[in-house]
Design an enzyme around this catalytic site. Structure first.
Site, PDB file in Angstrom:
ATOM      1  N   THR A   1      -3.466  -3.041  -7.484  1.00 36.92           N
ATOM      2  CA  THR A   1      -4.003  -1.693  -7.296  1.00 36.92           C
ATOM      3  C   THR A   1      -3.263  -1.121  -6.091  1.00 36.92           C
ATOM      4  O   THR A   1      -3.591  -1.406  -4.952  1.00 36.92           O
ATOM      5  CB  THR A   1      -5.530  -1.723  -7.052  1.00 36.92           C
ATOM      6  OG1 THR A   1      -6.143  -2.436  -8.120  1.00 36.92           O
ATOM      7  CG2 THR A   1      -6.087  -0.312  -6.997  1.00 36.92           C
TER       8      THR A   1
ATOM      9  N   LYS B   1      -9.748  -0.631   0.807  1.00 35.67           N
ATOM     10  CA  LYS B   1      -8.338  -0.309   0.521  1.00 35.67           C
ATOM     11  C   LYS B   1      -8.258   0.642  -0.673  1.00 35.67           C
ATOM     12  O   LYS B   1      -7.615   1.695  -0.620  1.00 35.67           O
ATOM     13  CB  LYS B   1      -7.589  -1.626   0.228  1.00 35.67           C
ATOM     14  CG  LYS B   1      -6.127  -1.518  -0.107  1.00 35.67           C
ATOM     15  CD  LYS B   1      -5.780  -1.578  -1.593  1.00 35.67           C
ATOM     16  CE  LYS B   1      -6.281  -2.786  -2.335  1.00 35.67           C
ATOM     17  NZ  LYS B   1      -5.803  -2.869  -3.724  1.00 35.67           N
TER      18      LYS B   1
ATOM     19  N   LEU C   1      -0.298  -8.294  -6.027  1.00 30.77           N
ATOM     20  CA  LEU C   1      -0.426  -8.468  -4.580  1.00 30.77           C
ATOM     21  C   LEU C   1      -1.602  -7.646  -4.052  1.00 30.77           C
ATOM     22  O   LEU C   1      -2.088  -6.746  -4.735  1.00 30.77           O
ATOM     23  CB  LEU C   1       0.888  -8.053  -3.917  1.00 30.77           C
ATOM     24  CG  LEU C   1       2.071  -8.945  -4.330  1.00 30.77           C
ATOM     25  CD1 LEU C   1       3.404  -8.275  -4.022  1.00 30.77           C
ATOM     26  CD2 LEU C   1       1.971 -10.310  -3.639  1.00 30.77           C
ATOM     27  N   PRO C   2      -2.040  -7.927  -2.812  1.00 32.19           N
ATOM     28  CA  PRO C   2      -3.261  -7.254  -2.324  1.00 32.19           C
ATOM     29  C   PRO C   2      -3.176  -5.722  -2.258  1.00 32.19           C
ATOM     30  O   PRO C   2      -4.071  -5.037  -2.732  1.00 32.19           O
ATOM     31  CB  PRO C   2      -3.453  -7.862  -0.925  1.00 32.19           C
ATOM     32  CG  PRO C   2      -2.778  -9.198  -0.993  1.00 32.19           C
ATOM     33  CD  PRO C   2      -1.605  -9.005  -1.905  1.00 32.19           C
TER      34      PRO C   2
ATOM     35  N   LYS D   1      -6.576   3.913 -12.444  1.00 33.16           N
ATOM     36  CA  LYS D   1      -7.286   2.772 -11.849  1.00 33.16           C
ATOM     37  C   LYS D   1      -8.026   3.190 -10.574  1.00 33.16           C
ATOM     38  O   LYS D   1      -9.187   2.854 -10.360  1.00 33.16           O
ATOM     39  CB  LYS D   1      -6.286   1.650 -11.559  1.00 33.16           C
ATOM     40  CG  LYS D   1      -6.793   0.544 -10.675  1.00 33.16           C
ATOM     41  CD  LYS D   1      -7.978  -0.207 -11.293  1.00 33.16           C
ATOM     42  CE  LYS D   1      -8.529  -1.229 -10.292  1.00 33.16           C
ATOM     43  NZ  LYS D   1      -9.803  -1.783 -10.746  1.00 33.16           N
TER      44      LYS D   1
END
Ligand code: NAD
Length: 307
Positions: free
Chosen positions: A102, A248, A68-69, A179
Site C-alpha cells: 500500500t 501510514k 514492503l511496509p 486501495k
C-alpha cells in the site's frame, strides 16, 4: 508472449510471506528476499530459492514483486538512494515490476518514469483481505497499469488472490488510489461505529439490542454487521494489521486528497483520531483500536453476551 516462469519476491512479512508461498505452490520458479533472514528461511522451506541480496533477487527474473511496509521502502528498493541505483536498473527490457505494497501514487510515478527509460513495465497492485486472506489465497487485488501488462501478470494475481476479486482499475496509480480510498472508508466506519455504540450503551440500551436494531436499519454496514464483531464477541482488535500501518495508510489517503485538490475535513480528522489511538495504545495496537478509544472515553466495554 511466453508465460511467466521466473519471479523475484521482496518483502516476506505478514502479507508477502504467504503470498510468495502461493506462487511457489502454483509452480512459478520463485527467488525470495527479505532483510529478515528468518523470513527467507520460511520460504525456502516451502520451495523458494533464497536470494543473498535484493539485487540477486531481481537478477534474470521476468517479474519482480515487492510487498514492503510503506512508500520510502518501495522507493529505496526500486529506485535506490540516488534514484538510479535501485532494482529497476537491474531488470531487463520487457520485465515487469509489480508493487503490491500500500504505497503512494507519487512514488509510483517516479518508479514508472525510471522503468520507462529501461523498457521495464510497471503495475501497482495493492491488496485487501488481511493476513488471513493472504494465507488463504483469497485476497482482493487492485491493479493499475497497462491492460496488456495486467493480462500477462494475471496468472500471478489469480494464484495469490481470489480470481473473482482481481480488479484492473485503470492506468498506473489507479490501484494505489482505490486501495487507499477503501481503507479510508473502513476507518471512517470504525470511528463512527465506536462512537455510536458507546453512546447508546452509556444511554442505557443493552448492546445486543442496540447492535441488532442498527444492523436491521438503513445505517447498517459491513463493518457494523461483521467486522466489529471481533471486538464485540472476543475483545479482539485485530493486531494482524497494526496501527503503525493504519496511520501510514490514512496519511497517504489525506496526502492524495491534497494532491488532487479536494478538501477532506472528515478524512483529516479520522487520520488524527487514529494517530491519537496509536499514541495511546502503541504502534502494534490492532486496526480496530479506535473502538477501544470510545469504550475508554465512555467508560464502557462493548461486549455481546456469549450465545
Ligand atoms: P510486515 O511489516 O509484516 O512485512 C514487511 C516486510 O518487508 C518485513 O518482513 C520486512 O523485513 C521487509 N522489509 C522491509 N524493508 C525491506 C527492504 N528494504 N528489503 C527487503 N525487505 C524489507 O508488513 P505486511 O503486513 O506484510 O504489509 C506489507 C504491505 O501490505 C504494507 O504496505 C501494508 O500496508 C499492506 N497491507 C497489509 C495488510 C495486513 O493486514 N497486514 C493488508 C493489506 C495490505
Amino acid at each position: 508472449v511466453t508465460a511467466i516462469e521466473r519471479v523475484g519476491f521482496i518483502g516476506l512479512g505478514n502479507m508477502g510471506g504467504p503470498m510468495c508461498g502461493h506462487l511457489v505452490a502454483a509452480g512459478f520458479d520463485v527467488t525470495a528476499f527479505d532483510v529478515d533472514a528468518g523470513a527467507v528461511a520460511r520460504l525456502v522451506e516451502v520451495g523458494a530459492r533464497a536470494a543473498g541480496s535484493a539485487a540477486d533477487c531481481a537478477s534474470g527474473v521476468e517479474v519482480l514483486i515487492t510487498m514492503l511496509p510503506a512508500p520510502p521502502h518501495v522507493e529505496s528498493v526500486l529506485l535506490g538512494s540516488s534514484g538510479s541505483d535501485g532494482l529497476i536498473g537491474g531488470l531487463g527490457p520487457g520485465a515487469i515490476a509489480i508493487d503490491m505494497s500500500t504505497s503512494s501514487v507519487a512514488v509510483g510515478s517516479r518508479v514508472v518514469a525510471a522503468a520507462r527509460e529501461r523498457g521495464v513495465e510497471v503495475l501497482d497492485a495493492p491488496v485487501a483481505g488481511q493476513s488471513i486472506g493472504a494465507k488463504a489465497g483469497t485476497l482482493a487485488i487492485y491493479v493499475g497499469g497497462e491492460e496488456a501488462v495486467f493480462e500477462r501478470a494475471r496468472p500471478l494475481f489469480d494464484a495469490m488472490g481470489d480470481p473473482a476479486r482481481v480488479f484492473h482499475l485503470g492506468p498506473n496509480g489507479a490501484g494505489y488510489t482505490v486501495k487507499l480510498l477503501l481503507n479510508l472508508m473502513w476507518f471512517i466506519e470504525s470511528v463512527a461505529v465506536g462512537e455510536v455504540l458507546s453512546v447508546g450503551v452509556r444511554a442505557g440500551v443493552p448492546l445486543e439490542k442496540l447492535h441488532g436494531a442498527l444492523v436491521c436499519s438503513p445505517a447498517n454496514s459491513v463493518f457494523l454487521e461483521r467486522d466489529v464483531r471481533m471486538v464485540l464477541d472476543d475483545g479482539d482488535y485485530d493486531e494482524a494489521f497494526p496501527m503503525r500501518l493504519v496511520t501510514k495508510d490514512l496519511g497517504l489517503a489525506v496526502d492524495l486528497a491534497r494532491e488532487v485538490g479536494v478538501p477532506v475535513e472528515l478524512s483529516a480528522l479520522i487520520e488524527q483520531i487514529h494517530r491519537r489511538v496509536r499514541n495511546l495504545y502503541g504502534d502494534d495496537a490492532g486496526e480496530i483500536s479506535a473502538v477501544r478509544l470510545y469504550e475508554d472515553l465512555a467508560g464502557v466495554q462493548l461486549r455481546l453476551p456469549r450465545s
